[in-house]
Design a protein around this motif. Structure first.
Motif, PDB file in Angstrom:
ATOM      1  N   ASP A 128       0.812  -1.236   0.000  1.00  0.00           N
ATOM      2  CA  ASP A 128       0.000   0.000   0.000  1.00  0.00           C
ATOM      3  C   ASP A 128       0.836   1.273   0.000  1.00  0.00           C
ATOM      4  O   ASP A 128       0.459   2.277   0.620  1.00  0.00           O
ATOM      5  CB  ASP A 128      -0.957   0.015   1.207  1.00  0.00           C
ATOM      6  CG  ASP A 128      -1.896  -1.182   1.203  1.00  0.00           C
ATOM      7  OD1 ASP A 128      -2.284  -1.617   0.101  1.00  0.00           O
ATOM      8  OD2 ASP A 128      -2.223  -1.682   2.298  1.00  0.00           O
ATOM      9  N   ASP A 129       1.976   1.238  -0.660  1.00  0.00           N
ATOM     10  CA  ASP A 129       2.779   2.441  -0.897  1.00  0.00           C
ATOM     11  C   ASP A 129       3.083   3.223   0.388  1.00  0.00           C
ATOM     12  O   ASP A 129       2.710   4.398   0.512  1.00  0.00           O
ATOM     13  CB  ASP A 129       2.062   3.347  -1.899  1.00  0.00           C
ATOM     14  CG  ASP A 129       2.929   4.503  -2.359  1.00  0.00           C
ATOM     15  OD1 ASP A 129       4.162   4.336  -2.402  1.00  0.00           O
ATOM     16  OD2 ASP A 129       2.371   5.581  -2.670  1.00  0.00           O
ATOM     17  N   PRO A 130       3.792   2.611   1.334  1.00  0.00           N
ATOM     18  CA  PRO A 130       4.084   3.323   2.585  1.00  0.00           C
ATOM     19  C   PRO A 130       5.252   4.290   2.449  1.00  0.00           C
ATOM     20  O   PRO A 130       6.016   4.246   1.485  1.00  0.00           O
ATOM     21  CB  PRO A 130       4.448   2.186   3.534  1.00  0.00           C
ATOM     22  CG  PRO A 130       5.142   1.195   2.634  1.00  0.00           C
ATOM     23  CD  PRO A 130       4.368   1.256   1.327  1.00  0.00           C
ATOM     24  N   VAL A 131       5.396   5.141   3.451  1.00  0.00           N
ATOM     25  CA  VAL A 131       6.594   5.958   3.615  1.00  0.00           C
ATOM     26  C   VAL A 131       7.451   5.279   4.684  1.00  0.00           C
ATOM     27  O   VAL A 131       6.963   4.996   5.779  1.00  0.00           O
ATOM     28  CB  VAL A 131       6.255   7.399   4.058  1.00  0.00           C
ATOM     29  CG1 VAL A 131       7.536   8.208   4.242  1.00  0.00           C
ATOM     30  CG2 VAL A 131       5.336   8.074   3.053  1.00  0.00           C
ATOM     31  N   LEU A 132       8.703   5.011   4.350  1.00  0.00           N
ATOM     32  CA  LEU A 132       9.616   4.382   5.299  1.00  0.00           C
ATOM     33  C   LEU A 132      10.349   5.467   6.077  1.00  0.00           C
ATOM     34  O   LEU A 132      10.963   6.362   5.489  1.00  0.00           O
ATOM     35  CB  LEU A 132      10.622   3.495   4.569  1.00  0.00           C
ATOM     36  CG  LEU A 132      10.040   2.404   3.664  1.00  0.00           C
ATOM     37  CD1 LEU A 132      11.163   1.608   3.018  1.00  0.00           C
ATOM     38  CD2 LEU A 132       9.114   1.485   4.449  1.00  0.00           C
ATOM     39  N   VAL A 133      10.280   5.376   7.408  1.00  0.00           N
ATOM     40  CA  VAL A 133      10.902   6.378   8.280  1.00  0.00           C
ATOM     41  C   VAL A 133      11.821   5.676   9.282  1.00  0.00           C
ATOM     42  O   VAL A 133      11.353   4.860  10.076  1.00  0.00           O
ATOM     43  CB  VAL A 133       9.831   7.191   9.041  1.00  0.00           C
ATOM     44  CG1 VAL A 133      10.490   8.114  10.064  1.00  0.00           C
ATOM     45  CG2 VAL A 133       8.973   7.993   8.069  1.00  0.00           C
ATOM     46  N   PRO A 134      13.111   5.960   9.262  1.00  0.00           N
ATOM     47  CA  PRO A 134      14.016   5.338  10.229  1.00  0.00           C
ATOM     48  C   PRO A 134      13.954   6.023  11.591  1.00  0.00           C
ATOM     49  O   PRO A 134      13.691   7.233  11.678  1.00  0.00           O
ATOM     50  CB  PRO A 134      15.389   5.535   9.592  1.00  0.00           C
ATOM     51  CG  PRO A 134      15.256   6.801   8.811  1.00  0.00           C
ATOM     52  CD  PRO A 134      13.830   6.801   8.290  1.00  0.00           C
ATOM     53  N   VAL A 135      14.190   5.263  12.635  1.00  0.00           N
ATOM     54  CA  VAL A 135      14.329   5.833  13.975  1.00  0.00           C
ATOM     55  C   VAL A 135      15.605   6.692  13.985  1.00  0.00           C
ATOM     56  O   VAL A 135      16.658   6.246  13.537  1.00  0.00           O
ATOM     57  CB  VAL A 135      14.421   4.714  15.023  1.00  0.00           C
ATOM     58  CG1 VAL A 135      14.837   5.273  16.385  1.00  0.00           C
ATOM     59  CG2 VAL A 135      13.087   3.985  15.133  1.00  0.00           C
ATOM     60  N   PRO A 136      15.524   7.932  14.451  1.00  0.00           N
ATOM     61  CA  PRO A 136      16.683   8.836  14.369  1.00  0.00           C
ATOM     62  C   PRO A 136      17.695   8.617  15.494  1.00  0.00           C
ATOM     63  O   PRO A 136      17.378   8.050  16.543  1.00  0.00           O
ATOM     64  CB  PRO A 136      16.038  10.212  14.493  1.00  0.00           C
ATOM     65  CG  PRO A 136      14.857   9.972  15.399  1.00  0.00           C
ATOM     66  CD  PRO A 136      14.335   8.604  15.025  1.00  0.00           C
ATOM     67  N   LEU A 137      18.911   9.083  15.252  1.00  0.00           N
ATOM     68  CA  LEU A 137      19.963   9.136  16.271  1.00  0.00           C
ATOM     69  C   LEU A 137      20.167  10.584  16.703  1.00  0.00           C
ATOM     70  O   LEU A 137      19.964  11.513  15.908  1.00  0.00           O
ATOM     71  CB  LEU A 137      21.296   8.616  15.712  1.00  0.00           C
ATOM     72  CG  LEU A 137      21.461   7.114  15.499  1.00  0.00           C
ATOM     73  CD1 LEU A 137      22.845   6.842  14.901  1.00  0.00           C
ATOM     74  CD2 LEU A 137      21.284   6.337  16.789  1.00  0.00           C
TER      75      LEU A 137
ATOM     76  N   VAL B 240       5.820   3.285   7.806  1.00  0.00           N
ATOM     77  CA  VAL B 240       6.483   2.146   8.429  1.00  0.00           C
ATOM     78  C   VAL B 240       7.745   2.647   9.115  1.00  0.00           C
ATOM     79  O   VAL B 240       8.668   3.152   8.467  1.00  0.00           O
ATOM     80  CB  VAL B 240       6.841   1.065   7.401  1.00  0.00           C
ATOM     81  CG1 VAL B 240       7.599  -0.083   8.078  1.00  0.00           C
ATOM     82  CG2 VAL B 240       5.588   0.519   6.730  1.00  0.00           C
ATOM     83  N   LEU B 241       7.773   2.536  10.434  1.00  0.00           N
ATOM     84  CA  LEU B 241       8.950   2.887  11.220  1.00  0.00           C
ATOM     85  C   LEU B 241       9.952   1.745  11.150  1.00  0.00           C
ATOM     86  O   LEU B 241       9.596   0.581  11.341  1.00  0.00           O
ATOM     87  CB  LEU B 241       8.559   3.125  12.679  1.00  0.00           C
ATOM     88  CG  LEU B 241       8.111   4.529  13.064  1.00  0.00           C
ATOM     89  CD1 LEU B 241       7.486   4.503  14.460  1.00  0.00           C
ATOM     90  CD2 LEU B 241       9.294   5.482  13.037  1.00  0.00           C
ATOM     91  N   VAL B 242      11.212   2.070  10.916  1.00  0.00           N
ATOM     92  CA  VAL B 242      12.252   1.058  10.741  1.00  0.00           C
ATOM     93  C   VAL B 242      13.343   1.249  11.794  1.00  0.00           C
ATOM     94  O   VAL B 242      13.823   2.365  12.019  1.00  0.00           O
ATOM     95  CB  VAL B 242      12.875   1.147   9.332  1.00  0.00           C
ATOM     96  CG1 VAL B 242      13.987   0.125   9.166  1.00  0.00           C
ATOM     97  CG2 VAL B 242      11.804   0.953   8.266  1.00  0.00           C
ATOM     98  N   ASP B 243      13.734   0.144  12.435  1.00  0.00           N
ATOM     99  CA  ASP B 243      14.836   0.190  13.405  1.00  0.00           C
ATOM    100  C   ASP B 243      15.569  -1.140  13.387  1.00  0.00           C
ATOM    101  O   ASP B 243      15.118  -2.107  12.764  1.00  0.00           O
ATOM    102  CB  ASP B 243      14.303   0.506  14.806  1.00  0.00           C
ATOM    103  CG  ASP B 243      15.374   1.131  15.703  1.00  0.00           C
ATOM    104  OD1 ASP B 243      16.494   1.374  15.221  1.00  0.00           O
ATOM    105  OD2 ASP B 243      15.078   1.378  16.887  1.00  0.00           O
ATOM    106  N   ASP B 244      16.700  -1.196  14.092  1.00  0.00           N
ATOM    107  CA  ASP B 244      17.481  -2.427  14.109  1.00  0.00           C
ATOM    108  C   ASP B 244      16.932  -3.439  15.114  1.00  0.00           C
ATOM    109  O   ASP B 244      16.844  -4.629  14.809  1.00  0.00           O
ATOM    110  CB  ASP B 244      18.964  -2.141  14.374  1.00  0.00           C
ATOM    111  CG  ASP B 244      19.196  -1.362  15.664  1.00  0.00           C
ATOM    112  OD1 ASP B 244      18.235  -0.776  16.200  1.00  0.00           O
ATOM    113  OD2 ASP B 244      20.355  -1.319  16.129  1.00  0.00           O
ATOM    114  N   VAL B 245      16.550  -2.982  16.312  1.00  0.00           N
ATOM    115  CA  VAL B 245      16.100  -3.897  17.360  1.00  0.00           C
ATOM    116  C   VAL B 245      14.909  -3.308  18.101  1.00  0.00           C
ATOM    117  O   VAL B 245      14.871  -2.108  18.368  1.00  0.00           O
ATOM    118  CB  VAL B 245      17.218  -4.178  18.391  1.00  0.00           C
ATOM    119  CG1 VAL B 245      16.748  -5.197  19.426  1.00  0.00           C
ATOM    120  CG2 VAL B 245      18.481  -4.678  17.721  1.00  0.00           C
ATOM    121  N   MET B 246      13.950  -4.164  18.446  1.00  0.00           N
ATOM    122  CA  MET B 246      12.881  -3.770  19.361  1.00  0.00           C
ATOM    123  C   MET B 246      13.051  -4.539  20.662  1.00  0.00           C
ATOM    124  O   MET B 246      13.142  -5.768  20.658  1.00  0.00           O
ATOM    125  CB  MET B 246      11.500  -4.066  18.777  1.00  0.00           C
ATOM    126  CG  MET B 246      10.375  -3.739  19.747  1.00  0.00           C
ATOM    127  SD  MET B 246       8.732  -4.010  19.041  1.00  0.00           S
ATOM    128  CE  MET B 246       7.705  -3.679  20.481  1.00  0.00           C
TER     129      MET B 246
END
Length: 240
Positions: free
Chosen positions: A118-127, A201-207
């Motif tokens: 569904d054509d999301p926007v990918l957003v990384p968790v910031p540092l 969609v929020l993207v990170d390395d670990v939850m």
């Protein structure tokens, strides 16, 4: 093609986990594959935690997600944060193994096809800027960039900021993690038009507890983001 064949003959593909010879680039050898606990079967629909029982297609939740109000609707992870999976994450995060973002994003995409639709926007968790300066890269942004290449999704690397530098949260309990991250992440108002009403969609390395992802999700909702999902490379699992 001839040049690629020559390069492969001189520099054959190596396992990303141990440098053993493998058939294709960015792959794992048989031994490392066995030691990497990929998440399969029944999982919590909200955070991706592996659960007991057969997957019958019904959405189920883990104990934490039944007691904590998550500000997103669905979550997935590719690996259990243990053994080889943990070592791969730490190598990407602290060991300058930026090459690991390529296979990691592929594993994430394979696990989260429904989330990435569904054509999301990918957003990384910031540092925080000081941590980014020291590390020289944001591993979450590397993962989201590779996911965007695989899926064709929109990538918004600067949708969120981390103006408050939090102390490392390793060893902290759930409540301490949520308290430390309160108001530590904020939105970028210049990205409001792009995100308004869109699936994100929020993207990170670990939850671990989900505190960081929750802080990010709340900031995105504050500027009008639509449906929110989370996708991580690894998930800390109890008794894993």
């Amino acid at each position: 093609m001839q040049l690629q064949s020559v390069i492969r003959a001189i520099y054959p593909p190596q396992c990303v986990g141990c440098e053993a010879a493998v058939e294709s680039e960015h792959g794992l050898c048989a031994d490392c594959w066995k030691e990497t606990r990929f998440i399969q079967g029944t999982v919590c629909n909200t955070c991706g935690m592996p659960l007991l029982g057969e997957d019958d297609g019904e959405a189920v939740q883990c104990d934490d997600c039944m007691t904590i109000a998550r500000p997103w609707i669905k979550g997935r992870a590719a690996l259990i944060y243990k053994d080889k999976g943990r070592r791969l994450v730490l190598a990407l995060k602290h060991g300058d193994r930026t090459d690991l973002a390529v296979p990691a994003a592929r594993w994430m995409a394979q696990r989260a096809g429904d989330i990435l639709s569904d054509d999301p926007v990918l957003v990384p968790v910031p540092l925080h800027w000081s941590r980014l300066l020291k590390r020289r890269y944001n591993q979450a942004a590397l993962l989201s960039a590779q996911l965007a290449k695989i899926t064709g999704a929109t990538h918004c690397v600067d949708a969120l900021y981390r103006p408050v530098k939090t102390k490392p949260l390793d060893g902290h309990n759930r409540d301490a993690r949520f308290a430390a991250l309160s108001q530590a992440i904020t939105d970028n108002p210049r990205r409001a038009v792009l995100l308004k009403g869109r699936k994100v969609v929020l993207v990170d390395d670990v939850m671990t507890s989900g505190a960081t992802l929750a802080a990010c999700a709340e900031a995105l909702l504050a500027i009008g983001a639509g449906r929110l999902c989370v996708l991580t490379l690894a998930r800390v699992a109890k008794d894993a």
